[in-house]
Write a protein that holds these residues in place. Sequence first.
Motif, PDB file in Angstrom:
ATOM      1  N   ASP A  63     -14.021  -3.569  16.629  1.00 15.03           N
ATOM      2  CA  ASP A  63     -14.890  -2.771  15.658  1.00 15.03           C
ATOM      3  C   ASP A  63     -14.948  -4.080  14.295  1.00 15.03           C
ATOM      4  N   PRO A  64     -16.180  -4.244  13.991  1.00 11.61           N
ATOM      5  CA  PRO A  64     -16.242  -5.468  13.006  1.00 11.61           C
ATOM      6  C   PRO A  64     -15.721  -5.314  11.844  1.00 11.61           C
ATOM      7  N   ALA A  65     -15.391  -4.063  11.391  1.00 10.03           N
ATOM      8  CA  ALA A  65     -14.679  -3.613  10.070  1.00 10.03           C
ATOM      9  C   ALA A  65     -13.310  -3.914  10.126  1.00 10.03           C
ATOM     10  N   ALA A  66     -12.519  -3.999  11.207  1.00  9.95           N
ATOM     11  CA  ALA A  66     -11.230  -4.415  11.223  1.00  9.95           C
ATOM     12  C   ALA A  66     -10.692  -5.882  11.074  1.00  9.95           C
ATOM     13  N   ASP A  67      -9.521  -5.891  10.704  1.00 11.01           N
ATOM     14  CA  ASP A  67      -9.278  -7.332  10.692  1.00 11.01           C
ATOM     15  C   ASP A  67      -8.372  -7.696  12.095  1.00 11.01           C
ATOM     16  N   TYR A  68      -7.723  -6.851  12.620  1.00 12.66           N
ATOM     17  CA  TYR A  68      -7.060  -7.025  13.879  1.00 12.66           C
ATOM     18  C   TYR A  68      -6.915  -5.565  14.520  1.00 12.66           C
ATOM     19  N   ARG A  69      -6.725  -5.604  15.736  1.00 10.36           N
ATOM     20  CA  ARG A  69      -6.439  -4.665  16.584  1.00 10.36           C
ATOM     21  C   ARG A  69      -4.957  -4.309  17.272  1.00 10.36           C
ATOM     22  N   VAL A  70      -4.306  -3.093  17.203  1.00  9.36           N
ATOM     23  CA  VAL A  70      -3.150  -2.924  17.548  1.00  9.36           C
ATOM     24  C   VAL A  70      -3.010  -2.155  18.565  1.00  9.36           C
ATOM     25  N   ALA A  92       3.552  -8.506  10.020  1.00  3.71           N
ATOM     26  CA  ALA A  92       3.557  -9.862  10.749  1.00  3.71           C
ATOM     27  C   ALA A  92       2.315 -10.632  11.021  1.00  3.71           C
ATOM     28  N   TRP A  93       1.371  -9.778  10.946  1.00  2.00           N
ATOM     29  CA  TRP A  93      -0.232 -10.628  11.117  1.00  2.00           C
ATOM     30  C   TRP A  93      -0.589 -11.386   9.695  1.00  2.00           C
ATOM     31  N   LEU A  94      -0.092 -10.756   8.770  1.00  2.00           N
ATOM     32  CA  LEU A  94      -0.164 -11.666   7.553  1.00  2.00           C
ATOM     33  C   LEU A  94       0.598 -12.879   7.627  1.00  2.00           C
ATOM     34  N   PRO A 103      -9.273  -9.254   0.107  1.00  2.00           N
ATOM     35  CA  PRO A 103      -7.758  -9.750  -0.181  1.00  2.00           C
ATOM     36  C   PRO A 103      -6.807  -8.616  -0.619  1.00  2.00           C
ATOM     37  N   ASP A 104      -7.147  -7.540  -0.858  1.00  2.00           N
ATOM     38  CA  ASP A 104      -6.448  -6.560  -1.265  1.00  2.00           C
ATOM     39  C   ASP A 104      -5.965  -5.471  -0.346  1.00  2.00           C
ATOM     40  N   VAL A 105      -6.633  -5.381   0.811  1.00  3.00           N
ATOM     41  CA  VAL A 105      -6.121  -4.659   1.847  1.00  3.00           C
ATOM     42  C   VAL A 105      -6.170  -5.324   3.222  1.00  3.00           C
ATOM     43  N   VAL A 106      -5.729  -4.687   4.139  1.00  2.00           N
ATOM     44  CA  VAL A 106      -5.934  -4.995   5.733  1.00  2.00           C
ATOM     45  C   VAL A 106      -6.409  -3.839   6.587  1.00  2.00           C
ATOM     46  N   VAL A 115      -7.433   2.222  10.087  1.00  2.00           N
ATOM     47  CA  VAL A 115      -6.486   2.539   9.282  1.00  2.00           C
ATOM     48  C   VAL A 115      -6.314   1.443   8.147  1.00  2.00           C
ATOM     49  N   THR A 116      -6.358   1.958   7.015  1.00  2.00           N
ATOM     50  CA  THR A 116      -6.341   0.830   5.794  1.00  2.00           C
ATOM     51  C   THR A 116      -4.861   0.665   5.169  1.00  2.00           C
ATOM     52  N   VAL A 117      -4.483  -0.607   5.238  1.00  2.00           N
ATOM     53  CA  VAL A 117      -3.272  -0.943   4.544  1.00  2.00           C
ATOM     54  C   VAL A 117      -3.355  -1.577   3.353  1.00  2.00           C
ATOM     55  N   ARG A 118      -2.798  -1.136   2.273  1.00  2.00           N
ATOM     56  CA  ARG A 118      -2.994  -1.626   0.779  1.00  2.00           C
ATOM     57  C   ARG A 118      -1.705  -2.536   0.686  1.00  2.00           C
ATOM     58  N   ARG A 119      -2.362  -3.708   0.047  1.00  2.00           N
ATOM     59  CA  ARG A 119      -1.541  -4.796  -0.092  1.00  2.00           C
ATOM     60  C   ARG A 119      -1.011  -4.613  -1.934  1.00  2.00           C
ATOM     61  N   GLY A 120       0.157  -5.049  -2.157  1.00  2.00           N
ATOM     62  CA  GLY A 120       0.609  -4.753  -3.521  1.00  2.00           C
ATOM     63  C   GLY A 120       2.093  -5.083  -3.643  1.00  2.00           C
ATOM     64  N   GLU A 121       3.164  -4.263  -4.371  1.00  2.00           N
ATOM     65  CA  GLU A 121       4.316  -4.675  -4.369  1.00  2.00           C
ATOM     66  C   GLU A 121       4.951  -4.726  -2.999  1.00  2.00           C
ATOM     67  N   ARG A 122       4.589  -3.485  -2.561  1.00  2.00           N
ATOM     68  CA  ARG A 122       4.724  -3.211  -0.804  1.00  2.00           C
ATOM     69  C   ARG A 122       3.579  -2.883  -0.126  1.00  2.00           C
ATOM     70  N   LEU A 123       3.528  -3.049   1.041  1.00  2.00           N
ATOM     71  CA  LEU A 123       2.486  -2.579   2.081  1.00  2.00           C
ATOM     72  C   LEU A 123       2.471  -1.008   2.101  1.00  2.00           C
ATOM     73  N   ALA A 124       1.317  -0.470   2.132  1.00  2.00           N
ATOM     74  CA  ALA A 124       1.218   1.053   1.939  1.00  2.00           C
ATOM     75  C   ALA A 124       0.084   1.313   2.861  1.00  2.00           C
ATOM     76  N   PHE A 125       0.142   2.229   3.937  1.00  2.00           N
ATOM     77  CA  PHE A 125      -1.088   2.623   4.751  1.00  2.00           C
ATOM     78  C   PHE A 125      -1.733   4.113   4.146  1.00  2.00           C
TER      79      PHE A 125
END
Length: 289
Positions: A63-70, A92-94, A103-106, A115-125
């Motif tokens: 999917d072109p909207a994704a950064d990686y597939r798992v 691990a990917w980062l 820059p703010d999400v994976v 699935v959106t993973v938010r970056r910050g103090e800690r990762l959160a999905f």
Amino acid sequence: MTGPRTGAGQRRFSQVDVFSAHGLRGNPLAVVHDADGLDEETLAQFARWTNLSETTFLLPPTDPAADYRVRIFTTGGELPFAGHPTLGSAHAWLEAGGTPGRPDVVVQECGLGLVTVRRGERLAFAAPPLIRAGDVEPARAREILAALDLDPARVRGMAWIDNGPGWIGLELASAEEVLAVEPVPALAGLLKVGLVGRWADPGTAGKDVEVRAFYGDGTDFGEDPVTGSLNAGLAQWLVGSGRLPDRYVAGQGVRRHRDGRVHVERRDGQVWVGGDTVTTVSGTVRLPG
């Protein structure tokens, strides 16, 4: 980007402790980078060999909207989604040099979708929508109570909270009651059940509620150390109904000699499930393909 291969059959490998700030107290995840070219049996066989609750394989997105597939495997098969593998895979990917489109999400692509993973103090999905919710069938409820050796009077609520793995949630009167449950493995069958109860003094040992996760596949029964998908479903059920606050910390793993912390927050109607992630093992693994 997930890093260059180092030789014939060798791929970058990480083992990440998820939901622990210091390592060795959360839930470990095995991550194989650059997993394209590996066939289905190799993925399943390696997951069985690691003998961890989950092993993930990182691939280029479709999917072109994704950064990686798992792809997420347990020792018994593949899951469309799971929480601690999402956070551990993103970490691990980062760490391997992955550069997200924003820059703010994976954005992770998995069997359940994006699935959106938010970056910050800690990762959160971002907790994905439940694929099954609502009341548990009476016969199923009786089976669960028997398997957990629970008096129905101790249960404040029970509901389907399935976001892929098949969870059913039970709210008990207190954290102490959650920790006191002694399951009957012979009665567990195919159950995937999570328990949650509040601590009387919120913030006790840095946590507001206590969570436990039990699973049976018909031949084996166990307790997961720390479980992101379950905590997501519990939050959608109990925060959504006003029985838990919009922000809290769940402890999990005490009975497994772990000390995980799951940071839950509902913001603008979206439940986010976060946790600290620490790489404990890194190197290469030799796999055919």
